[in-house]
Enzyme design. Structure first.
Site, PDB file in Angstrom:
ATOM      1  N   ASP A 138       0.821  -1.205   0.000  1.00 28.12           N
ATOM      2  CA  ASP A 138       0.000   0.000   0.000  1.00 28.12           C
ATOM      3  C   ASP A 138       0.858   1.259   0.000  1.00 28.12           C
ATOM      4  O   ASP A 138       2.019   1.253   0.412  1.00 28.12           O
ATOM      5  CB  ASP A 138      -0.903   0.046   1.240  1.00 28.12           C
ATOM      6  CG  ASP A 138      -1.976  -1.034   1.210  1.00 28.12           C
ATOM      7  OD1 ASP A 138      -1.978  -1.834   0.259  1.00 28.12           O
ATOM      8  OD2 ASP A 138      -2.795  -1.066   2.146  1.00 28.12           O
ATOM      9  N   ASP A 139       0.219   2.356  -0.452  1.00 26.57           N
ATOM     10  CA  ASP A 139       0.692   3.741  -0.282  1.00 26.57           C
ATOM     11  C   ASP A 139       1.745   4.183  -1.278  1.00 26.57           C
ATOM     12  O   ASP A 139       2.178   5.337  -1.242  1.00 26.57           O
ATOM     13  CB  ASP A 139       1.239   3.988   1.133  1.00 26.57           C
ATOM     14  CG  ASP A 139       0.206   3.764   2.204  1.00 26.57           C
ATOM     15  OD1 ASP A 139      -0.982   3.621   1.854  1.00 26.57           O
ATOM     16  OD2 ASP A 139       0.578   3.717   3.389  1.00 26.57           O
ATOM     17  N   HIS A 189      -5.925   2.910  -4.511  1.00 27.96           N
ATOM     18  CA  HIS A 189      -5.816   3.198  -3.071  1.00 27.96           C
ATOM     19  C   HIS A 189      -6.160   4.660  -2.790  1.00 27.96           C
ATOM     20  O   HIS A 189      -5.633   5.258  -1.859  1.00 27.96           O
ATOM     21  CB  HIS A 189      -4.408   2.872  -2.583  1.00 27.96           C
ATOM     22  CG  HIS A 189      -4.293   2.655  -1.100  1.00 27.96           C
ATOM     23  ND1 HIS A 189      -5.120   1.803  -0.406  1.00 27.96           N
ATOM     24  CD2 HIS A 189      -3.440   3.181  -0.168  1.00 27.96           C
ATOM     25  CE1 HIS A 189      -4.787   1.805   0.869  1.00 27.96           C
ATOM     26  NE2 HIS A 189      -3.772   2.641   1.051  1.00 27.96           N
ATOM     27  N   HIS A 193      -4.980   9.335  -0.314  1.00 23.30           N
ATOM     28  CA  HIS A 193      -4.977   8.496   0.888  1.00 23.30           C
ATOM     29  C   HIS A 193      -6.015   8.992   1.892  1.00 23.30           C
ATOM     30  O   HIS A 193      -5.741   9.164   3.082  1.00 23.30           O
ATOM     31  CB  HIS A 193      -3.587   8.456   1.527  1.00 23.30           C
ATOM     32  CG  HIS A 193      -3.365   7.248   2.390  1.00 23.30           C
ATOM     33  ND1 HIS A 193      -3.579   7.260   3.748  1.00 23.30           N
ATOM     34  CD2 HIS A 193      -2.954   5.992   2.075  1.00 23.30           C
ATOM     35  CE1 HIS A 193      -3.304   6.064   4.250  1.00 23.30           C
ATOM     36  NE2 HIS A 193      -2.929   5.269   3.250  1.00 23.30           N
ATOM     37  N   HIS A 290       3.608  -2.313   3.091  1.00 28.39           N
ATOM     38  CA  HIS A 290       3.648  -0.939   2.571  1.00 28.39           C
ATOM     39  C   HIS A 290       4.970  -0.696   1.854  1.00 28.39           C
ATOM     40  O   HIS A 290       6.030  -1.122   2.333  1.00 28.39           O
ATOM     41  CB  HIS A 290       3.480   0.081   3.702  1.00 28.39           C
ATOM     42  CG  HIS A 290       2.171  -0.042   4.422  1.00 28.39           C
ATOM     43  ND1 HIS A 290       1.921  -1.008   5.371  1.00 28.39           N
ATOM     44  CD2 HIS A 290       1.008   0.677   4.307  1.00 28.39           C
ATOM     45  CE1 HIS A 290       0.694  -0.888   5.824  1.00 28.39           C
ATOM     46  NE2 HIS A 290       0.099   0.122   5.198  1.00 28.39           N
TER      47      HIS A 290
END
Length: 754
Positions: A138-139, A189, A193, A290
């Protein structure tokens, strides 16, 4: 030889033959980029053009304010886009889980698998088959950590799913293309965020849509996978999160949560991350890690070790859709989406670059401003010590053996409100030498000439001429002057009794061609008057002390200046090429090799504008005229001597470039206060005000003025400062567009009358 006066002049009292002067050619320069006023246009206080039919492209440009507004809007848009992409604007955080109401649908999600299909009436979920893992990150993508993870995955021939943030996609399109090219898949995603459970539906859809556009622009694909930020396993889903999941399902997305949350963002150690990521008893699992958001060195090392362990246990590491036997999450994006995504990426990278550059520019500008202020304070201190200690520079001639004869020239256009006070202050100056006062009435439409003539004071002559402008009026006065030391005074200025004596004293040095006096604001009771009083003391007179030592005086003010006739003759008299004839004249003096000095004790009281409109017109003329003078004398940069490099370089940087950047300072300050922590902005502002207050206190002390005037200094930052930099913007726009500027009328209040 001095310039001849214009032919249509009337002199009172009549000149005798001995009082006339010869003729000389006057230099004329055509400025293609900075259009000068026509020779027939009035030069003092907004007179009437001598030939209205010859006016061409005069006045203020009308379109440049639109361009300025567009620039401000683009700047604000860049700040907002960058702020949105970095979660500074519209920032959301994960809210604490609320007490949820019992719900069958919520129970179905909590007890189901990590991959959700919410397009139907009831949630449908799936789990990964045994001995199969889907590594998800993620991210990202992150330019430092994502490539390292890709290298580790390639080393183990593993595939993964990257739930990418749209803003990071827009920043790193090459990295996105590499992810897709190496067989990995990308999920949505959100763009910034955002906590989708805490935003309205329109913001949720906007976050998803922008990310799809960024992905289309970077890799030419769309994705069907989505993972909400701040999510975890199905068991942790809350009621508000379920609402957001329903909206995402309605948009056609497959929602991917996780079985194993490694919490690698907390950097618990490589061993702990590996333990948290290992499935139990051969089960399949979606594993959350991540690849951005901080130091991900532990994650990279953990993935390498994890894949080794999984291979030993006969696990297959693949993409999420492949693990479930689904079609690829990627679908080709349309041409329009690709174009829009490319534009979005360019806009975001441009906004990010703009903010970065502006941050550095503002830091450099702030540093230069502070250094300039401190440097000029030191030079002012040195100048004051030399002046008050009676020290002479090497090579300076001794004082006059006897007071020289002086001719005072007063160009006047519609100055009936203050001409009497001006002339009387000159006659009553108490100067011990021979003194004559020449009032040149430049075609006034009021009673200026009649008032000056009716005073019947000794040594005063009044010359009437057709309107030709202030330079023409000065040249007329020079031509009719009887003496070699000339003092030029504006028609709204009053001298102290000893001013002329102090003013002409430095001209005992034969190398000195001109002397600048100390101009003070007489009408300083109102707020605008107080602001100008501070500006005159700090911004003008303090600077002139420094320029004196540096040998690069840019301006002897029209309100008070003394000149040597031979120096004026050498440069061809007062030029009509610019609206700032005093700056043009001073620069010509410096280029001609004459020294121009500052005499602090020669005091002149002038009437400053009393309204913002009047102030705008005055400063607009000053600034535009200074730009003309700088352009006219631009070749001085390549000439020997300190004037070109020091003076023109200083004026360009501090009088043009930095004021043009001032709106950026204000917009970024307001932006920082509104969307971030206001304390740093307030602290920086307070620091600058304190430094300015100290320099103002010292400047006022040097000028023997009361420091109590400084109470208006903080308020000056909110109106006066903006007015001054807007003047510079309009002046630069006027110059670039090649528009001729009319002389602006300044209404006289008669401050010194009576």
């Amino acid at each position: 030889m001095s310039p001849q006066p214009p032919p249509a002049t009337q002199v009172w009292p009549p000149l005798d033959p001995a009082g006339t002067a010869g003729s000389a050619d006057s230099a004329t320069v055509t400025l293609a980029d900075l259009m000068p006023p026509p020779p027939g246009q009035s030069q003092d206080g907004g007179g009437r053009p001598a030939d209205r039919g010859r006016r061409r492209r005069q006045g203020d440009p009308r379109g440049h304010w639109f361009l300025v507004a567009v620039g401000v809007v683009l700047m604000a848009g860049a700040l907002l886009l960058n702020g949105y992409a970095t979660s500074t604007v519209g920032e959301t955080h994960a809210a604490p889980p609320p007490a949820d109401r019992p719900s069958t649908e919520l129970d179905d999600v909590r007890h189901g698998g990590p991959v959700l299909n919410l397009t139907g009436a009831r949630p449908d979920s799936a789990r990964l088959p045994a001995r199969t893992v889907a590594l998800t990150f993620d991210d990202g993508p992150d330019p430092r950590w994502t490539p390292q993870l890709l290298d580790v995955l390639a080393k183990h021939s593993a595939k993964a799913t990257f739930f990418a943030v749209g803003a990071r996609i827009a920043e790193n399109p090459e990295l996105v293309r590499r992810i897709v090219a190496e067989g990995h898949e990308i999920g949505n995603h959100t763009y910034a965020h955002a906590d989708l459970a805490a935003v309205p539906d329109w913001r949720l859809r906007l976050e998803l849509s922008l990310t799809q556009k960024a992905l289309a622009g970077a890799a030419g694909v769309h994705t069907r996978l989505v993972r909400p930020p701040y999510s975890s396993s199905p068991a942790a889903v809350t009621g508000p999160q379920l609402r957001a999941l329903r909206v995402m399902g309605g948009e056609g997305y497959i929602v991917a949560l996780t079985d194993l949350d490694t919490k690698d963002w907390a950097r618990p150690g490589v061993d702990q991350i590996v333990r948290a990521a290992l499935p139990r008893r051969g089960r399949g699992a979606v594993i959350m890690m991540h690849d951005s958001g901080g130091d991900r060195g532990q994650t990279v090392a953990a993935v390498d070790r994890l894949l080794t362990r999984l291979a030993e246990q006969k696990y297959r590491a693949t993409t999420l859709t492949s693990a479930l036997g689904m079609p690829s999450a990627h679908a080709p994006a349309g041409d329009l989406e690709r174009v829009a995504g490319t534009g979005l990426g360019l806009a975001q990278r441009g906004a990010s670059g703009f903010v970065t550059v502006m941050s550095w520019v503002l830091a450099v500008a702030g540093g230069l401003t502070l250094l300039r202020l401190l440097f000029f304070l030191v030079l002012a201190w040195v100048h004051a010590r030399r002046a008050r200690g009676g020290k002479r520079r090497a090579g300076r001639a001794p004082a006059w053996p006897a007071p020289p004869a002086v001719s005072v020239i007063v160009p006047a256009y519609n100055e009936e409100a203050g001409i009497e006070a001006t002339v009387r202050s000159l006659v009553n100056t108490g100067y011990p030498g021979a003194l004559e006062v020449i009032v040149v009435d430049d075609g006034s439409s009021d009673g200026t000439a009649a008032i000056a003539a009716s005073l019947d004071l000794p040594g005063v002559r009044v010359i009437r001429q057709e309107n030709g402008g202030k330079p023409a009026a000065l040249n007329t006065g020079i031509a009719h002057a009887s003496h070699d030391i000339l003092v030029m005074v504006d028609g709204d200025t009053v001298f102290e009794p000893d001013t002329i004596e102090h003013l002409v004293r430095p001209l005992a040095d034969p190398a000195v061609g001109a002397v600048s006096g100390n101009t003070k604001v007489g009408n300083r009771r109102g707020m605008i008057g107080r602001w100008q009083h501070i500006e005159y003391v700090i911004g003008f007179n303090l600077d002139r002390r420094a320029f004196d030592l540096l040998g690069c005086m840019p301006t002897v003010p029209g309100a008070i200046g003394a000149f040597r006739r031979s120096a004026l003759r050498e440069i061809g008299g007062v030029s009509v090429d610019t609206l700032a004839e005093d700056t043009d004249l001073t620069m010509a003096m410096c280029r001609g090799g004459w020294r121009v000095v500052y005499e602090e004790n020669a005091l002149a009281w002038t009437e400053a504008p009393t309204s913002l409109g009047q102030l705008w017109r005055q400063r607009y003329r000053w600034c535009y005229g200074t730009l003309q003078a700088m352009w006219k004398h631009r070749r001085a940069i390549a000439e020997p001597g300190p004037f070109g490099r020091r003076c023109l370089g200083y004026l360009t940087l501090f009088q043009v470039v930095l004021p043009l950047l001032a709106p950026v300072v204000d917009v970024m300050a307001v932006y920082s206060v509104l969307v971030g922590d206001p304390l740093p902005v307030v602290a920086v502002w307070a620091g600058f005000v304190l430094v300015q207050a100290f320099s103002g206190w010292y400047a006022l002390r040097l000028d023997r003025e009361r420091a109590s005037a400084l109470w208006v200094l903080p308020l000056q930052q909110f109106v006066y400062r903006q007015l001054m930099y807007l003047v510079v913007i309009q002046s630069v726009a006027t110059a670039v567009l090649g528009v001729r500027l009319r002389w602006q009328t300044i209404r006289r209040e008669g401050t010194f009358a009576g």
